[in-house]
Design a protein around this motif. Structure first.
Motif, mmCIF file in Angstrom:
data_model
loop_
_atom_site.group_PDB
_atom_site.id
_atom_site.type_symbol
_atom_site.label_atom_id
_atom_site.label_comp_id
_atom_site.label_asym_id
_atom_site.label_seq_id
_atom_site.Cartn_x
_atom_site.Cartn_y
_atom_site.Cartn_z
ATOM 1 N N SER A 214 -10.805 27.340 -53.460
ATOM 2 C CA SER A 214 -10.979 28.815 -52.963
ATOM 3 C C SER A 214 -10.679 29.965 -53.745
ATOM 4 O O SER A 214 -10.891 29.775 -54.676
ATOM 5 C CB SER A 214 -9.500 29.225 -52.080
ATOM 6 O OG SER A 214 -9.179 27.944 -50.969
ATOM 7 N N ASP A 215 -11.604 30.855 -53.684
ATOM 8 C CA ASP A 215 -11.815 32.244 -53.959
ATOM 9 C C ASP A 215 -10.019 33.049 -54.143
ATOM 10 O O ASP A 215 -9.261 33.129 -53.979
ATOM 11 C CB ASP A 215 -12.548 33.036 -53.362
ATOM 12 C CG ASP A 215 -14.051 32.740 -52.986
ATOM 13 O OD1 ASP A 215 -14.138 31.477 -54.530
ATOM 14 O OD2 ASP A 215 -14.904 34.019 -52.980
ATOM 15 N N GLY A 229 -26.410 25.953 -47.652
ATOM 16 C CA GLY A 229 -25.945 25.661 -49.106
ATOM 17 C C GLY A 229 -24.368 25.823 -49.208
ATOM 18 O O GLY A 229 -23.873 24.903 -49.415
ATOM 19 N N LEU A 230 -24.194 26.519 -48.258
ATOM 20 C CA LEU A 230 -22.734 27.132 -47.892
ATOM 21 C C LEU A 230 -21.866 26.023 -47.413
ATOM 22 O O LEU A 230 -21.942 25.994 -46.445
ATOM 23 C CB LEU A 230 -22.108 28.593 -48.147
ATOM 24 C CG LEU A 230 -20.422 29.021 -47.924
ATOM 25 C CD1 LEU A 230 -19.990 28.966 -49.118
ATOM 26 C CD2 LEU A 230 -20.534 30.359 -47.241
ATOM 27 N N GLN A 231 -21.231 25.208 -47.488
ATOM 28 C CA GLN A 231 -20.235 24.044 -46.830
ATOM 29 C C GLN A 231 -18.738 25.319 -46.612
ATOM 30 O O GLN A 231 -18.326 25.267 -47.850
ATOM 31 C CB GLN A 231 -20.334 23.480 -47.203
ATOM 32 C CG GLN A 231 -21.307 22.448 -46.791
ATOM 33 C CD GLN A 231 -21.568 21.210 -47.029
ATOM 34 O OE1 GLN A 231 -21.020 20.115 -47.507
ATOM 35 N NE2 GLN A 231 -22.728 20.630 -46.704
ATOM 36 N N VAL A 232 -17.858 24.848 -45.562
ATOM 37 C CA VAL A 232 -16.712 25.425 -45.735
ATOM 38 C C VAL A 232 -15.627 24.096 -45.134
ATOM 39 O O VAL A 232 -15.637 23.092 -44.091
ATOM 40 C CB VAL A 232 -16.018 25.885 -44.442
ATOM 41 C CG1 VAL A 232 -16.672 26.599 -43.215
ATOM 42 C CG2 VAL A 232 -14.879 27.618 -44.966
ATOM 43 N N ALA A 267 -10.042 29.936 -47.404
ATOM 44 C CA ALA A 267 -10.745 28.743 -47.156
ATOM 45 C C ALA A 267 -11.440 28.091 -48.290
ATOM 46 O O ALA A 267 -12.103 28.664 -49.285
ATOM 47 C CB ALA A 267 -11.919 29.356 -45.802
ATOM 48 N N ASP A 268 -11.086 26.787 -48.015
ATOM 49 C CA ASP A 268 -11.476 26.193 -49.373
ATOM 50 C C ASP A 268 -13.232 25.475 -48.878
ATOM 51 O O ASP A 268 -13.574 25.684 -47.420
ATOM 52 C CB ASP A 268 -10.664 24.692 -48.810
ATOM 53 C CG ASP A 268 -9.492 24.743 -50.330
ATOM 54 O OD1 ASP A 268 -9.426 25.567 -51.234
ATOM 55 O OD2 ASP A 268 -8.750 23.889 -49.486
ATOM 56 N N HIS A 269 -13.845 25.695 -49.796
ATOM 57 C CA HIS A 269 -15.392 25.944 -49.748
ATOM 58 C C HIS A 269 -16.423 25.283 -50.801
ATOM 59 O O HIS A 269 -15.830 25.116 -51.955
ATOM 60 C CB HIS A 269 -15.706 27.617 -49.425
ATOM 61 C CG HIS A 269 -15.720 28.048 -49.974
ATOM 62 N ND1 HIS A 269 -14.361 29.231 -50.558
ATOM 63 C CD2 HIS A 269 -16.614 28.646 -51.258
ATOM 64 C CE1 HIS A 269 -14.333 29.500 -51.606
ATOM 65 N NE2 HIS A 269 -15.801 29.628 -51.366
#
Length: 339
Positions: A214-215, A229-232, A267-269
């Motif tokens: 998470s950020d 490429g980005l997945q959440v 959110a975790d990503h």
């Protein structure tokens, strides 16, 4: 410089130092596109339908921790140009980038690879250029001089995306019922720009561009190529985020989760790679200043809604966040108060 993954041309297999343990690998399962990701349309101008926008942003931030933003006022040309100049930077000859490469996280403008190459057990399939942006006059002279248009394009872009970030924070402030100026006055915010470069990978099932995380910051605005490429992580399942043309992906950071006393979600990503196409992204991060005092906003705390997290200084949390993220531990666990 030789450690940059983009410097290792024509790799036929994934180097052993990039192969994740089996339980952390993305594997070969097809991750479905998420067709329920909130898309918020600003209709090209700030301030339109403000109350409706606030409701959409708060709901998206509660349920998903992120959303995509379209017709946001940053020009199509500038969105495109900053991705072009980012791609050109990573395509420069090694001698033009050598002075920027450093494994010292304290270096102002820094080119590096993976996350913490010197200490991590397994590396990640990413090169990164990161530097502060605000105020421009204090930082511009540290930025790359090549490509020749880098400073002009990224400078204009950073100003526009900072303005949009603070406008979103103002909407979130109103949606949470915080006092006027809460984010602008109470926290001295730092803006960092990160250019991410994910070259093609011989076997994407074995490695990751970035691991689950998470950020750490307040809010992130991501401008990305039209390459998956980005997945959440949603309900314990990974979902692929489909890039929308000229859209920002907005991530709610952990600091907003804490300040909102858990009303908003970070959110975790993660980032996966592919075998054929280089993926380039440009992320703008709004951070509190290092000495900021962070805690759940007092207006959101009561006997019915006690604080979920203890107070702390931001720079202290960043240190533990890095360690816990690398170890795969929940970064907020040590801050949680007993219910």
């Amino acid at each position: 410089m030789e450690k940059l993954i983009s410097s290792r041309c024509n790799l036929q297999s994934v180097p052993e130092s990039y192969i994740l343990p089996p339980e952390r690998r993305p594997g070969e399962l097809i991750v479905p596109l998420c067709n329920t990701i909130p898309v918020i349309d600003l209709h090209g101008e700030f301030g339109c339908n403000r109350s409706e926008l606030i409701q959409q942003i708060i709901k998206s931030s509660q349920e998903f921790g992120f959303f995509q933003l379209v017709n946001h006022g940053v020009s199509v040309e500038l969105m495109r140009d900053v991705l072009i100049v980012a791609k050109k930077f990573f395509e420069l000859p090694a001698e033009d980038k050598a002075s920027l490469y450093s494994e010292d996280p304290k270096q102002c403008c820094r080119l590096y690879t993976s996350i913490d190459y010197a200490t991590e057990k397994v590396h990640f399939w990413r090169d990164n250029l990161r530097h502060p942006c605000h105020p421009l006059k204090d930082h511009l002279h540290h930025w790359p001089q090549k490509p020749t248009q880098y400073r002009e394009v990224v400078g204009r872009y950073s100003v526009e995306v900072r303005k949009l970030s603070f406008w979103l924070l103002d909407l979130i402030r109103d949606g949470l019922g915080l006092e006027s100026g809460y984010f602008r006055d109470n926290l001295s915010q730092v803006q960092l720009m990160a250019l991410n470069h994910y070259p093609p990978c011989p076997d994407p099932s074995l490695t990751l561009g970035l691991p689950k995380h998470s950020d750490v910051n307040l809010i992130t605005l991501l401008n990305q190529q039209d390459v998956l490429g980005l997945q959440v992580l949603k309900d314990e399942k990974w979902l692929a985020v489909e890039p929308l043309p000229n859209a920002f992906v907005v991530n709610i950071g952990l600091m907003l989760q804490i300040i909102s006393n858990g009303k908003l979600k970070s959110a975790d990503h993660r980032v996966v790679t592919n075998t054929s196409v280089t993926r380039t992204t440009v992320a703008s991060f709004i951070h509190p200043s290092s000495d900021s005092h962070i805690e759940p906003a007092k207006v959101l705390v009561s006997k019915r809604s006690p604080p979920l997290y203890r107070a702390f200084i931001y720079k202290d949390f960043v240190i533990t966040y890095r360690v816990h993220t690398h170890e795969g531990k929940p970064p907020l666990e040590h801050l949680e108060l007993p219910s």
